[in-house]
Design an enzyme around this catalytic site. Structure first.
Site, PDB file in Angstrom:
ATOM      1  N   ASP A 173      -8.590 -21.203  15.781  1.00  0.00           N
ATOM      2  CA  ASP A 173      -8.374 -21.413  14.834  1.00  0.00           C
ATOM      3  C   ASP A 173      -6.739 -21.604  14.534  1.00  0.00           C
ATOM      4  O   ASP A 173      -5.943 -20.845  15.175  1.00  0.00           O
ATOM      5  CB  ASP A 173      -9.051 -20.424  13.770  1.00  0.00           C
ATOM      6  CG  ASP A 173     -10.139 -20.687  13.296  1.00  0.00           C
ATOM      7  OD1 ASP A 173     -10.972 -21.339  14.221  1.00  0.00           O
ATOM      8  OD2 ASP A 173     -10.939 -20.071  12.372  1.00  0.00           O
ATOM      9  N   HIS A 208      -8.174 -17.250  17.720  1.00  0.00           N
ATOM     10  CA  HIS A 208      -7.026 -17.915  17.163  1.00  0.00           C
ATOM     11  C   HIS A 208      -5.865 -18.181  18.229  1.00  0.00           C
ATOM     12  O   HIS A 208      -5.522 -17.359  18.887  1.00  0.00           O
ATOM     13  CB  HIS A 208      -6.396 -16.885  16.104  1.00  0.00           C
ATOM     14  CG  HIS A 208      -7.376 -16.709  14.996  1.00  0.00           C
ATOM     15  ND1 HIS A 208      -8.224 -15.724  15.313  1.00  0.00           N
ATOM     16  CD2 HIS A 208      -7.230 -17.071  13.718  1.00  0.00           C
ATOM     17  CE1 HIS A 208      -8.861 -15.546  14.024  1.00  0.00           C
ATOM     18  NE2 HIS A 208      -8.342 -16.312  13.135  1.00  0.00           N
TER      19      HIS A 208
HETATM   20 NI    NI Z   1      -7.405 -19.279   9.679  1.00  0.00          NI
END
Ligand code: NI
Length: 377
Positions: A186, A328
């Site tokens: 992400d 992430h």
């Molecule tokens: Ni996010």
């Protein structure tokens, strides 16, 4: 003699495969207010490989009561109906509506002297109703003004100006009976850590899903394009990472739509998945998402620990077939973790796939506004 028989069989097989390719584009019936158009001579409407209805522009729109004029100098067709007008440039992948550009999925081309156009956006731009029943191959156009104008993309990307045939991203590999995991990343694209992750995935022939922020897509165009070119799934993580549950409906839709526009204008690929920032959703978000909402079932907490070893451990200690793993790609520790995680998961017998591939392999048909945490059986 044997060689002659071989040659005959080979020729037959070639003819057979050619006829299969020819059938890939299906015939289409076009109705206007319930009455079918008779395309008795010239080009016939058809359904493209991507599933878009393609029709001869002049014949169809004249039946529809529009004025169609072709300018051979600019190679542009002007369509006018009531107070609406639009321009269809030939050999391009966009139309101009009220001075703004709308990107198409299909290139407008001339076949047998007729301009074949992806008709749905054209009818919408004329603010009329159109419905495509894919099962029956029937396209129904209504002479009834219903539509508000769409949100237009006003910058024509290179690929729409000079379109080249695109290679479909979907992997053809047979995933039946395999242990599958979807790694998801992400908040990117962002630069170095994303590049390292892409390198590792490439070296290991692994695929992943990148939930991108629209605002980063414009800042890291090359990386976004690289992600698509290397067969990964690019997906929507809102435009600016606002908590969608705290927004009004219009702002919420804008956060999602602007990222669809950012990704499709940069890559030519329109995302089909949404991950909501902070995993936060409610009924309003679900009702207005317009895409399936993809959560996760393994949270590595990589953003919190910033530890490569803890990130790796959180996955390896619990991972099972059908899992969706949250990471992430904006952290170097996550890039480091990826270097260990990817080969280790493969060593343990997993195939690393995109979220859409995982859903499809597990027989799940993703639905807009529905929330998915994993595809464990
Ligand atoms: Ni996010």
């Amino acid at each position: 003699m044997k060689n002659a028989i071989r040659l005959i069989i080979l020729t037959l097989l070639t003819i057979l495969s050619m006829s299969i390719i020819a059938n890939a584009e299906d015939k289409l019936t076009v109705n206007i207010d319930g009455i079918p158009i008779n395309y008795n001579d010239g080009a016939m409407p058809y359904i493209s490989e991507k599933g878009n209805p393609m029709v001869p522009l002049s014949k169809t729109l004249q039946e529809f009561g529009a004025t169609v004029t072709y300018d051979s100098n600019t190679r542009e067709i002007t369509v006018e109906k009531l107070n609406n007008s639009l321009i269809v440039p030939v050999d391009k992948q966009y139309i101009k509506v009220n001075g703004q550009n709308l990107i198409l999925e299909e290139v407008t081309t001339i076949i047998n002297g007729e301009t074949m156009v992806e008709i749905m956006p054209v009818i919408h731009a004329l603010r009329c109703a159109v419905n495509f029943q894919a099962q029956e191959n029937i396209l129904s156009i209504e002479n009834r003004a219903t539509y508000e104008l769409l949100n237009f993309v006003d910058v024509v990307p290179d690929w729409a100006e000079n379109p080249t045939p695109k290679i479909p991203v979907t992997t053809k590999q047979d995933l039946t009976g395999k242990k599958l995991i979807a790694l998801t990343y992400d908040d990117g694209p962002n630069g170095e850590s994303t590049s390292i992750i892409l390198d590792v995935l490439k070296q290991n022939n692994a695929k992943a899903t990148f939930f991108m922020l629209g605002q980063n897509v414009y800042n890291f165009k090359d990386q976004t394009i690289r992600t698509v070119n290397e067969g990964h799934e690019v997906a929507n993580h809102s435009y600016s990472h606002k908590k969608l549950t705290s927004l009004g409906v219009n702002q919420l839709k804008q956060e999602i739509q602007n990222t669809q526009t950012a990704i499709s204008s940069v890559t030519g690929v329109t995302p089909t998945l949404l991950r909501v920032p902070y995993g936060a959703f409610n009924q309003t978000v679900k009702a207005n998402a317009g895409l399936p909402i993809i959560q996760w079932n393994i949270d590595t907490l990589d953003w919190k620990t910033r530890s490569a070893s803890k990130t790796v451990e959180s996955v390896l200690s619990t991972a099972k077939d059908g899992d969706i793993i949250l990471m992430h790609n904006i952290h170097m520790s996550t890039a480091e973790a990826t270097k260990t995680l990817v080969p280790e998961l493969i060593k343990r017998g997993y195939t690393l796939v995109t979220v859409s591939e995982l859903a499809q392999a597990k027989g799940v048909e993703l639905q807009n506004g529905k929330v998915y945490n994993s595809f464990r059986k």
